[in-house]
Scaffold this motif. Structure first.
Motif, short mmCIF file in Angstrom:
data_model
loop_
_atom_site.label_atom_id
_atom_site.label_comp_id
_atom_site.label_asym_id
_atom_site.label_seq_id
_atom_site.Cartn_x
_atom_site.Cartn_y
_atom_site.Cartn_z
N GLY A 224 8.96 -4.22 -15.56
CA GLY A 224 8.51 -3.92 -16.91
C GLY A 224 7.15 -4.47 -17.26
O GLY A 224 6.65 -4.25 -18.37
N LYS A 225 6.50 -5.17 -16.33
CA LYS A 225 5.19 -5.75 -16.62
C LYS A 225 4.13 -5.07 -15.75
O LYS A 225 4.31 -4.91 -14.55
N GLU A 226 3.05 -4.66 -16.40
CA GLU A 226 1.98 -4.03 -15.65
C GLU A 226 1.36 -5.02 -14.68
O GLU A 226 1.23 -6.21 -14.98
N VAL A 227 1.02 -4.49 -13.49
CA VAL A 227 0.43 -5.34 -12.46
C VAL A 227 -0.91 -4.75 -12.04
O VAL A 227 -1.22 -3.59 -12.31
N HIS A 228 -1.69 -5.57 -11.36
CA HIS A 228 -3.01 -5.13 -10.92
C HIS A 228 -2.87 -4.18 -9.74
O HIS A 228 -2.04 -4.37 -8.84
N TYR A 229 -3.68 -3.13 -9.76
CA TYR A 229 -3.69 -2.19 -8.64
C TYR A 229 -5.09 -1.62 -8.50
O TYR A 229 -5.90 -1.66 -9.43
N THR A 230 -5.35 -1.07 -7.32
CA THR A 230 -6.57 -0.29 -7.10
C THR A 230 -6.17 1.05 -6.50
O THR A 230 -5.19 1.15 -5.76
N PHE A 231 -6.92 2.07 -6.83
CA PHE A 231 -6.62 3.41 -6.32
C PHE A 231 -7.93 4.10 -5.99
O PHE A 231 -8.75 4.37 -6.87
N SER A 232 -8.13 4.37 -4.68
CA SER A 232 -9.38 4.98 -4.25
C SER A 232 -9.13 5.74 -2.95
O SER A 232 -8.49 5.23 -2.03
N GLY A 233 -9.65 6.96 -2.90
CA GLY A 233 -9.56 7.74 -1.68
C GLY A 233 -8.15 8.03 -1.22
O GLY A 233 -7.90 8.18 -0.02
N GLY A 234 -7.21 8.10 -2.14
CA GLY A 234 -5.83 8.38 -1.78
C GLY A 234 -5.02 7.15 -1.41
O GLY A 234 -3.83 7.28 -1.07
N ALA A 235 -5.63 5.97 -1.45
CA ALA A 235 -4.92 4.73 -1.12
C ALA A 235 -4.64 3.94 -2.40
O ALA A 235 -5.56 3.59 -3.14
N LEU A 236 -3.38 3.70 -2.66
CA LEU A 236 -2.95 2.92 -3.82
C LEU A 236 -2.52 1.54 -3.34
O LEU A 236 -1.56 1.42 -2.57
N ALA A 237 -3.24 0.50 -3.77
CA ALA A 237 -2.90 -0.88 -3.41
C ALA A 237 -2.36 -1.58 -4.65
O ALA A 237 -2.99 -1.57 -5.71
N VAL A 238 -1.17 -2.17 -4.52
CA VAL A 238 -0.50 -2.82 -5.64
C VAL A 238 -0.30 -4.29 -5.32
O VAL A 238 0.23 -4.64 -4.25
N PHE B 76 0.83 -1.20 0.00
CA PHE B 76 0.00 0.00 0.00
C PHE B 76 0.87 1.25 0.00
O PHE B 76 1.91 1.31 0.65
N LEU B 77 0.38 2.28 -0.73
CA LEU B 77 1.04 3.58 -0.77
C LEU B 77 -0.04 4.66 -0.69
O LEU B 77 -1.20 4.44 -1.07
N ASN B 78 0.36 5.82 -0.21
CA ASN B 78 -0.55 6.96 -0.11
C ASN B 78 -0.24 7.98 -1.20
O ASN B 78 0.92 8.35 -1.39
N LEU B 79 -1.26 8.44 -1.89
CA LEU B 79 -1.11 9.41 -2.98
C LEU B 79 -2.38 10.27 -3.01
O LEU B 79 -3.47 9.79 -2.69
N SER B 80 -2.23 11.53 -3.37
CA SER B 80 -3.37 12.42 -3.41
C SER B 80 -4.54 11.79 -4.17
O SER B 80 -4.36 11.24 -5.26
N SER B 81 -5.71 11.91 -3.59
CA SER B 81 -6.89 11.35 -4.25
C SER B 81 -7.20 12.08 -5.56
O SER B 81 -7.93 11.56 -6.41
N ALA B 82 -6.61 13.27 -5.74
CA ALA B 82 -6.81 14.02 -6.98
C ALA B 82 -5.85 13.61 -8.07
O ALA B 82 -5.95 14.08 -9.21
N ALA B 83 -4.89 12.74 -7.75
CA ALA B 83 -3.92 12.30 -8.74
C ALA B 83 -4.55 11.30 -9.71
O ALA B 83 -5.57 10.66 -9.41
N ALA B 84 -3.92 11.16 -10.86
CA ALA B 84 -4.33 10.15 -11.85
C ALA B 84 -3.15 9.22 -12.09
O ALA B 84 -2.02 9.68 -12.29
N ILE B 85 -3.41 7.92 -12.07
CA ILE B 85 -2.37 6.92 -12.28
C ILE B 85 -2.26 6.64 -13.78
O ILE B 85 -3.25 6.33 -14.44
N ASP B 86 -1.03 6.73 -14.31
CA ASP B 86 -0.81 6.41 -15.72
C ASP B 86 -0.47 4.95 -15.91
O ASP B 86 -0.97 4.29 -16.83
N THR B 87 0.41 4.44 -15.04
CA THR B 87 0.78 3.03 -15.15
C THR B 87 1.42 2.57 -13.85
O THR B 87 2.02 3.37 -13.12
N VAL B 88 1.27 1.28 -13.55
CA VAL B 88 1.95 0.64 -12.42
C VAL B 88 2.53 -0.67 -12.94
O VAL B 88 1.80 -1.47 -13.54
N SER B 89 3.82 -0.89 -12.72
CA SER B 89 4.45 -2.09 -13.25
C SER B 89 5.54 -2.59 -12.31
O SER B 89 6.05 -1.85 -11.47
#
Length: 690
Positions: free
Chosen positions: A77-91, A61-74
């Motif tokens: 070099g391979k994209e992985v599943h993540y969720t981002f809601s309410g400022g909480a980024l789960a990878v 888990f990581l914390n990031l502004s809820s107003a941010a937009a995620i472009d990619t998580v990898s």
């Protein structure tokens, strides 16, 4: 961790942020590398982050502004599943066993277009509601702005690379490894080998000046209009870092920088302080608030705060910076500062705003400041008085060594002071930390009589507190041939004393040096701006000669924490009964029953005023004075007398920053005179001859 700066003018101070701790079940973070690009004309930040988690699989888990937009998580070099809601980024980390570390790459962007106040009213909320702003005038991204994906576990190493338009220099925590400008882009790289808390970052059209103190880099990052102050701040940084190194041990960070913000804040971050330009220009700041912030590098950012027992750092740093520098001036200056702390508490902290010191987390209003900063400082002063300088400063040096980059509690301070002094300070300190309020102390039935070849003073000290406090109270006897001081141990509601003295006593004074935290009596409280700020029922009375518009008067009341006060006219107060309120007059009252009785040396008329025979009658002159209520004994009245509407608008919001004073004169764009009327004190005088 962000620590707030205590400044006299009150423009500063914020709640400290939380300290990142190892979350249960979360993998360790080996390192984090950040790369951010600032686009001020679009209020935009573009970011990339590499976070290396120790051998682990599963979800992180990581914390990031809820107003941010995620472009990619990898990962790899391979994209992985993540969720981002309410400022909480789960990878979700890919499988592969617990032996291999995993580096998560996150690309994101976020806009920070918060409106920065141009004319802030409140001095008690130093954020002014702004956690992050990216503008052409400057960039401020606080450690609570969520401007980068922060892992819930502090990394063992952190590197931050910042790109901005040419002419805009950026700064954050850590050692500066690189700084350059090429192809219309400025570039800097910052490294933390021992990260502390979450990052903040600032940028602006800075003029950078540098100094070396041994291996320590010292910088000023100031706007061009204030760049001439760079040498002054560099000299002061060298001076105070040297002073505190001797007291506490080595400076704990790789650099120290004085950084200017484009709106009036006052933040202390690991390795730098961020101050508004209006603050930096004030001549007294470099020897008041600035050393306060430097001391925070040891206490608050070096040794961090465990908030389970409250925030001790503001009280300690107030004592070690603001107070200690007054003590170095003279004993009288030190006594005046302690009396000011007691006066602030007694003026500003009413029963419905009080709380125990161990519940203080950060400053949010005048009352919380008086508790966390003022009462906290007095507790440290009483401990130092009780155990002596050697044991006091030895304990601080040991604490700094043992808890550097760790969180300490009030209990840790109790143990340290007890160990170096050989006394169990738990009961003594505990009563000040766990209880709200404080004792009110007074004399009762004090007499003097001849005894043998000398004199004897007898009487009782009455302590109003339930349960009573255990404390040592100094008493000063002034005789016809000098002074005699005695200490009286109090542990009961009424404590009798019999003091033999050789020569005829003239008077006896309770706590003459203001060394004991206590609730001051009305006789000990001078009429000050703070008394108006702390009053429960204030009414603003507008006279026919008031030279201030309605908006300015509303702003003045808001700045003093009296935004709900009724505004009435002198001729028609309506349903407001003036005798029931502390009064703030705009303009000199014309009705005879409302005429104000000013202290000696002050005279006021609708179009001019005089202070000590100096006459003020210019367009940009203003007087503010606090005196006694014309209709009610025990209540106060204050006069706001601007000689023009422009003067009212120019100076009204400055008044609140001079809370300890009873009268203020503004002229020619600045404060020209300020002072306090001497209270009578807690004194028994002997006038009869024997």
């Amino acid at each position: 961790m962000r620590v707030a700066i205590q400044v006299i003018i009150g423009l500063l101070l914020v709640l400290p942020c939380h300290i990142t701790v190892l979350a249960a079940g979360m993998p360790a973070v080996e390192r984090q590398e950040l790369k951010v690009t600032l686009v001020p004309d679009r209020h935009l930040l573009k970011g990339e982050s590499l976070v290396t988690f120790a051998a682990s699989s599963g979800r992180v888990f990581l914390n990031l502004s809820s107003a941010a937009a995620i472009d990619t998580v990898s990962v790899a070099g391979k994209e992985v599943h993540y969720t981002f809601s309410g400022g909480a980024l789960a990878v979700d980390l890919p499988g592969g066993g617990a032996k291999a570390s995993a580096t998560v790459y996150i690309k994101y962007h976020a806009a920070y277009a918060a409106k920065v106040p141009e004319r802030p009213v409140s001095s008690e909320d130093p954020t002014y509601g702004v956690t992050g702003a990216i503008t052409s005038a400057g960039v401020f991204l606080g450690n609570d702005a969520g401007w980068y994906p922060a892992p819930q576990v502090l990394p063992g190493y952190r590197r931050t690379e910042i790109f901005a338009p040419a002419g805009m220099e950026a700064i954050t925590s850590g050692k500066r490894l690189e700084r350059s400008t090429a192809h219309n882009v400025s570039h800097s790289v910052w490294e933390e080998t021992r990260p502390v808390g979450e990052l903040s970052m600032s940028a602006g059209p800075y003029v950078i000046q540098e100094r070396q103190l041994g291996h320590l880099d010292i910088y000023t990052y100031l706007y061009p209009q204030n760049a001439g102050l760079g040498k002054k701040y560099l000299d002061a940084a060298v001076k105070y870092i040297g002073m505190y190194t001797e007291l506490f041990g080595p400076y704990p960070f790789d650099k120290f920088a004085a950084v200017e913000n484009f709106f009036p804040t006052g933040y202390g971050y690991p390795s730098y302080t961020l101050m508004g330009g209006t603050v930096i220009r004030l001549p007294f700041i470099v020897d008041t608030s600035f050393p306060h912030e430097i001391a925070h590098c040891w206490w608050g950012n070096g040794v961090q705060v465990d908030y389970r027992e409250g925030n001790w750092s503001e009280g300690l740093v107030t004592y070690l910076a603001d107070y200690l520098l007054e003590e170095k001036k003279s004993p009288a200056a030190a006594r005046d500062y302690r009396l000011r702390l007691l006066s602030d508490y007694s003026s500003l902290v009413k029963a419905d705003r009080d709380f125990p010191l161990q519940k203080f987390m950060g400053r949010v209003d005048p009352a919380s400041r008086a508790i966390g900063y003022g009462k906290g400082a007095m507790v440290f002063h009483m401990v130092r008085t009780r155990i002596g300088d050697r044991a006091f400063f030895r304990a601080l040096k040991t604490l700094n060594k043992d808890y550097l980059f760790r969180a300490a509690t009030w209990s840790d301070f109790i143990r340290a002071f007890s160990k170096t002094s050989g006394q169990d300070l738990g009961p003594f300190m505990g009563q000040w930390l766990t209880r709200s309020g404080g004792p009110a102390l007074s004399f009762d039935k004090v007499t003097r009589r001849r005894k043998g070849g000398g004199w004897q003073l007898s009487g009782t000290i009455v302590q109003e507190a339930s349960p009573v406090y255990e404390l040592t109270l100094p008493l000063l006897v002034e005789t016809e041939r000098g002074n005699v001081q005695r200490n009286l141990v109090l542990s009961k509601k009424r404590t009798a004393f019999n003091l033999p003295v050789r020569y005829r006593p003239k008077r006896i004074i309770l706590d003459p040096g203001a060394d004991v935290f206590r609730i001051l009596s009305a006789e000990e409280l001078p009429p000050t701006v703070n008394l108006i700020k702390g009053a429960k029922d204030v009414a603003l009375v507008v006279t026919d000669n008031c030279q201030a518009d309605e908006g300015t008067l509303h702003d003045l009341l808001e700045s003093m924490g009296q935004g709900g006060a009724p505004i009435v006219t002198e001729k028609n107060p309506g349903k407001v009964r003036l005798a029931d309120h502390d009064l703030l007059f705009c303009g000199v009252p014309q009705q005879k029953h409302l005429s104000l009785d000013f202290p000696a040396g002050i005279k006021a008329a609708p179009k001019e005023f005089t202070i000590d025979d100096i006459r003020y009658k210019d367009f940009y002159d203003l007087l503010f004075v606090v005196t006694q209520h014309p209709l009610a004994v025990g209540k106060l009245a204050a006069l706001l007398l601007p000689l023009s509407r422009d003067a009212a608008q120019k100076y009204a919001l400055k008044i609140t920053h001079y809370g300890k004073y009873g009268y203020l004169v503004f002229s020619g764009g600045e404060n020209r005179r300020k002072g306090t009327f001497s209270p009578s004190g807690n004194v028994v005088e002997f006038r009869d001859k024997q």
